[in-house]
Design a protein around this motif. Structure first.
Motif, PDB file in Angstrom:
ATOM      1  N   ALA A  11       0.824  -1.214   0.000  1.00 27.88           N
ATOM      2  CA  ALA A  11       0.000   0.000   0.000  1.00 27.88           C
ATOM      3  C   ALA A  11       0.858   1.264   0.000  1.00 27.88           C
ATOM      4  O   ALA A  11       0.554   2.230  -0.704  1.00 27.88           O
ATOM      5  CB  ALA A  11      -0.938  -0.001   1.207  1.00 27.88           C
ATOM      6  N   VAL A  12       1.923   1.259   0.774  1.00 26.00           N
ATOM      7  CA  VAL A  12       2.807   2.434   0.844  1.00 26.00           C
ATOM      8  C   VAL A  12       3.524   2.633  -0.494  1.00 26.00           C
ATOM      9  O   VAL A  12       3.630   3.754  -0.996  1.00 26.00           O
ATOM     10  CB  VAL A  12       3.822   2.300   1.998  1.00 26.00           C
ATOM     11  CG1 VAL A  12       4.792   3.468   2.011  1.00 26.00           C
ATOM     12  CG2 VAL A  12       3.104   2.181   3.331  1.00 26.00           C
ATOM     13  N   GLY A  13       3.991   1.544  -1.085  1.00 29.88           N
ATOM     14  CA  GLY A  13       4.639   1.631  -2.386  1.00 29.88           C
ATOM     15  C   GLY A  13       3.708   2.187  -3.446  1.00 29.88           C
ATOM     16  O   GLY A  13       4.113   3.010  -4.275  1.00 29.88           O
ATOM     17  N   ASP A  14       2.451   1.753  -3.416  1.00 32.23           N
ATOM     18  CA  ASP A  14       1.469   2.255  -4.381  1.00 32.23           C
ATOM     19  C   ASP A  14       1.232   3.753  -4.222  1.00 32.23           C
ATOM     20  O   ASP A  14       1.074   4.471  -5.206  1.00 32.23           O
ATOM     21  CB  ASP A  14       0.145   1.498  -4.242  1.00 32.23           C
ATOM     22  CG  ASP A  14       0.245   0.058  -4.724  1.00 32.23           C
ATOM     23  OD1 ASP A  14       1.227  -0.280  -5.428  1.00 32.23           O
ATOM     24  OD2 ASP A  14      -0.663  -0.730  -4.388  1.00 32.23           O
ATOM     25  N   VAL A  15       1.206   4.229  -2.986  1.00 34.69           N
ATOM     26  CA  VAL A  15       1.026   5.663  -2.736  1.00 34.69           C
ATOM     27  C   VAL A  15       2.202   6.448  -3.321  1.00 34.69           C
ATOM     28  O   VAL A  15       2.017   7.464  -3.991  1.00 34.69           O
ATOM     29  CB  VAL A  15       0.877   5.952  -1.227  1.00 34.69           C
ATOM     30  CG1 VAL A  15       0.975   7.448  -0.938  1.00 34.69           C
ATOM     31  CG2 VAL A  15      -0.446   5.402  -0.712  1.00 34.69           C
ATOM     32  N   PHE A  16       3.422   5.963  -3.075  1.00 41.51           N
ATOM     33  CA  PHE A  16       4.598   6.626  -3.643  1.00 41.51           C
ATOM     34  C   PHE A  16       4.529   6.661  -5.164  1.00 41.51           C
ATOM     35  O   PHE A  16       4.799   7.691  -5.784  1.00 41.51           O
ATOM     36  CB  PHE A  16       5.891   5.929  -3.213  1.00 41.51           C
ATOM     37  CG  PHE A  16       6.410   6.367  -1.879  1.00 41.51           C
ATOM     38  CD1 PHE A  16       6.797   7.673  -1.651  1.00 41.51           C
ATOM     39  CD2 PHE A  16       6.538   5.458  -0.838  1.00 41.51           C
ATOM     40  CE1 PHE A  16       7.291   8.083  -0.420  1.00 41.51           C
ATOM     41  CE2 PHE A  16       7.028   5.847   0.402  1.00 41.51           C
ATOM     42  CZ  PHE A  16       7.397   7.161   0.603  1.00 41.51           C
ATOM     43  N   LEU A  17       4.181   5.509  -5.772  1.00 38.24           N
ATOM     44  CA  LEU A  17       4.097   5.459  -7.233  1.00 38.24           C
ATOM     45  C   LEU A  17       3.087   6.454  -7.773  1.00 38.24           C
ATOM     46  O   LEU A  17       3.383   7.220  -8.692  1.00 38.24           O
ATOM     47  CB  LEU A  17       3.722   4.052  -7.697  1.00 38.24           C
ATOM     48  CG  LEU A  17       4.789   2.987  -7.624  1.00 38.24           C
ATOM     49  CD1 LEU A  17       4.250   1.660  -8.154  1.00 38.24           C
ATOM     50  CD2 LEU A  17       6.031   3.388  -8.373  1.00 38.24           C
ATOM     51  N   LEU A  20       4.319  10.106  -7.300  1.00 40.33           N
ATOM     52  CA  LEU A  20       5.426  10.467  -8.183  1.00 40.33           C
ATOM     53  C   LEU A  20       4.973  10.586  -9.639  1.00 40.33           C
ATOM     54  O   LEU A  20       5.416  11.487 -10.358  1.00 40.33           O
ATOM     55  CB  LEU A  20       6.553   9.451  -8.048  1.00 40.33           C
ATOM     56  CG  LEU A  20       7.313   9.519  -6.719  1.00 40.33           C
ATOM     57  CD1 LEU A  20       8.181   8.279  -6.526  1.00 40.33           C
ATOM     58  CD2 LEU A  20       8.152  10.786  -6.646  1.00 40.33           C
ATOM     59  N   ILE A  21       4.088   9.711 -10.065  1.00 46.18           N
ATOM     60  CA  ILE A  21       3.541   9.804 -11.422  1.00 46.18           C
ATOM     61  C   ILE A  21       2.753  11.099 -11.576  1.00 46.18           C
ATOM     62  O   ILE A  21       2.879  11.797 -12.591  1.00 46.18           O
ATOM     63  CB  ILE A  21       2.673   8.574 -11.750  1.00 46.18           C
ATOM     64  CG1 ILE A  21       3.558   7.338 -11.900  1.00 46.18           C
ATOM     65  CG2 ILE A  21       1.848   8.798 -13.009  1.00 46.18           C
ATOM     66  CD1 ILE A  21       2.792   6.032 -11.970  1.00 46.18           C
ATOM     67  N   GLU A  22       1.954  11.426 -10.562  1.00 50.46           N
ATOM     68  CA  GLU A  22       1.170  12.670 -10.591  1.00 50.46           C
ATOM     69  C   GLU A  22       2.076  13.895 -10.723  1.00 50.46           C
ATOM     70  O   GLU A  22       1.725  14.881 -11.378  1.00 50.46           O
ATOM     71  CB  GLU A  22       0.327  12.773  -9.323  1.00 50.46           C
ATOM     72  CG  GLU A  22      -0.602  13.952  -9.291  1.00 50.46           C
ATOM     73  CD  GLU A  22      -1.458  13.953  -8.029  1.00 50.46           C
ATOM     74  OE1 GLU A  22      -1.490  14.993  -7.358  1.00 50.46           O
ATOM     75  OE2 GLU A  22      -2.070  12.908  -7.718  1.00 50.46           O
ATOM     76  N   LEU A  23       3.261  13.822 -10.133  1.00 55.09           N
ATOM     77  CA  LEU A  23       4.217  14.929 -10.206  1.00 55.09           C
ATOM     78  C   LEU A  23       5.008  14.938 -11.513  1.00 55.09           C
ATOM     79  O   LEU A  23       5.806  15.839 -11.744  1.00 55.09           O
ATOM     80  CB  LEU A  23       5.188  14.868  -9.025  1.00 55.09           C
ATOM     81  CG  LEU A  23       4.588  15.152  -7.651  1.00 55.09           C
ATOM     82  CD1 LEU A  23       5.631  14.916  -6.563  1.00 55.09           C
ATOM     83  CD2 LEU A  23       4.038  16.565  -7.575  1.00 55.09           C
ATOM     84  N   GLY A  24       4.797  13.936 -12.350  1.00 56.44           N
ATOM     85  CA  GLY A  24       5.457  13.888 -13.641  1.00 56.44           C
ATOM     86  C   GLY A  24       6.771  13.124 -13.664  1.00 56.44           C
ATOM     87  O   GLY A  24       7.529  13.230 -14.620  1.00 56.44           O
ATOM     88  N   ALA A  47      17.013   9.717  -8.345  1.00 59.47           N
ATOM     89  CA  ALA A  47      16.752   9.772  -6.903  1.00 59.47           C
ATOM     90  C   ALA A  47      16.290   8.409  -6.423  1.00 59.47           C
ATOM     91  O   ALA A  47      15.798   7.587  -7.207  1.00 59.47           O
ATOM     92  CB  ALA A  47      15.690  10.828  -6.591  1.00 59.47           C
ATOM     93  N   VAL A  48      16.449   8.168  -5.129  1.00 64.65           N
ATOM     94  CA  VAL A  48      16.002   6.919  -4.512  1.00 64.65           C
ATOM     95  C   VAL A  48      15.175   7.275  -3.281  1.00 64.65           C
ATOM     96  O   VAL A  48      15.604   8.082  -2.450  1.00 64.65           O
ATOM     97  CB  VAL A  48      17.189   6.028  -4.096  1.00 64.65           C
ATOM     98  CG1 VAL A  48      16.704   4.774  -3.384  1.00 64.65           C
ATOM     99  CG2 VAL A  48      18.051   5.673  -5.296  1.00 64.65           C
ATOM    100  N   VAL A  49      13.986   6.680  -3.183  1.00 64.70           N
ATOM    101  CA  VAL A  49      13.166   6.762  -1.977  1.00 64.70           C
ATOM    102  C   VAL A  49      13.323   5.405  -1.302  1.00 64.70           C
ATOM    103  O   VAL A  49      12.946   4.373  -1.868  1.00 64.70           O
ATOM    104  CB  VAL A  49      11.686   7.048  -2.303  1.00 64.70           C
ATOM    105  CG1 VAL A  49      10.846   7.022  -1.042  1.00 64.70           C
ATOM    106  CG2 VAL A  49      11.548   8.377  -3.028  1.00 64.70           C
ATOM    107  N   LEU A  50      13.910   5.382  -0.102  1.00 64.78           N
ATOM    108  CA  LEU A  50      14.340   4.136   0.528  1.00 64.78           C
ATOM    109  C   LEU A  50      13.680   3.946   1.889  1.00 64.78           C
ATOM    110  O   LEU A  50      13.807   4.791   2.774  1.00 64.78           O
ATOM    111  CB  LEU A  50      15.862   4.164   0.689  1.00 64.78           C
ATOM    112  CG  LEU A  50      16.532   2.991   1.360  1.00 64.78           C
ATOM    113  CD1 LEU A  50      16.348   1.723   0.539  1.00 64.78           C
ATOM    114  CD2 LEU A  50      18.018   3.287   1.546  1.00 64.78           C
TER     115      LEU A  50
END
Length: 66
Positions: A11-17, A20-24, A47-50
């Motif tokens: 769920a957290v990974g999906d939120v990040f995806l 980030l897609i929304e931001l282009g 960049a890396v979100v870890l």
């Protein structure tokens, strides 16, 4: 921007995806530090979100690698 997201919780990974897609950006999601190492062999993200609390190798251990 190419962003590698390292997050084991679905769920957290999906939120990040989605965010980030929304931001282009162009996110790539992997579920472990070991998978992130494999991606870094073939792709160079900007960049890396870890996540720090990963199964197996932790995010902190990942950061200590060269």
């Amino acid at each position: 921007m190419r962003v590698l997201v390292v997050e084991d919780e679905e769920a957290v990974g999906d939120v990040f995806l989605d965010y980030l897609i929304e931001l282009g950006h162009q996110p790539v999601l992997v579920r472990s530090a070991e998978a992130a190492l494999g991606r870094l062999q073939t792709q160079r993200p900007d960049a890396v979100v870890l996540d720090v609390n990963l199964p197996g190798m932790s995010g902190l251990e990942f950061l200590q690698l060269r």
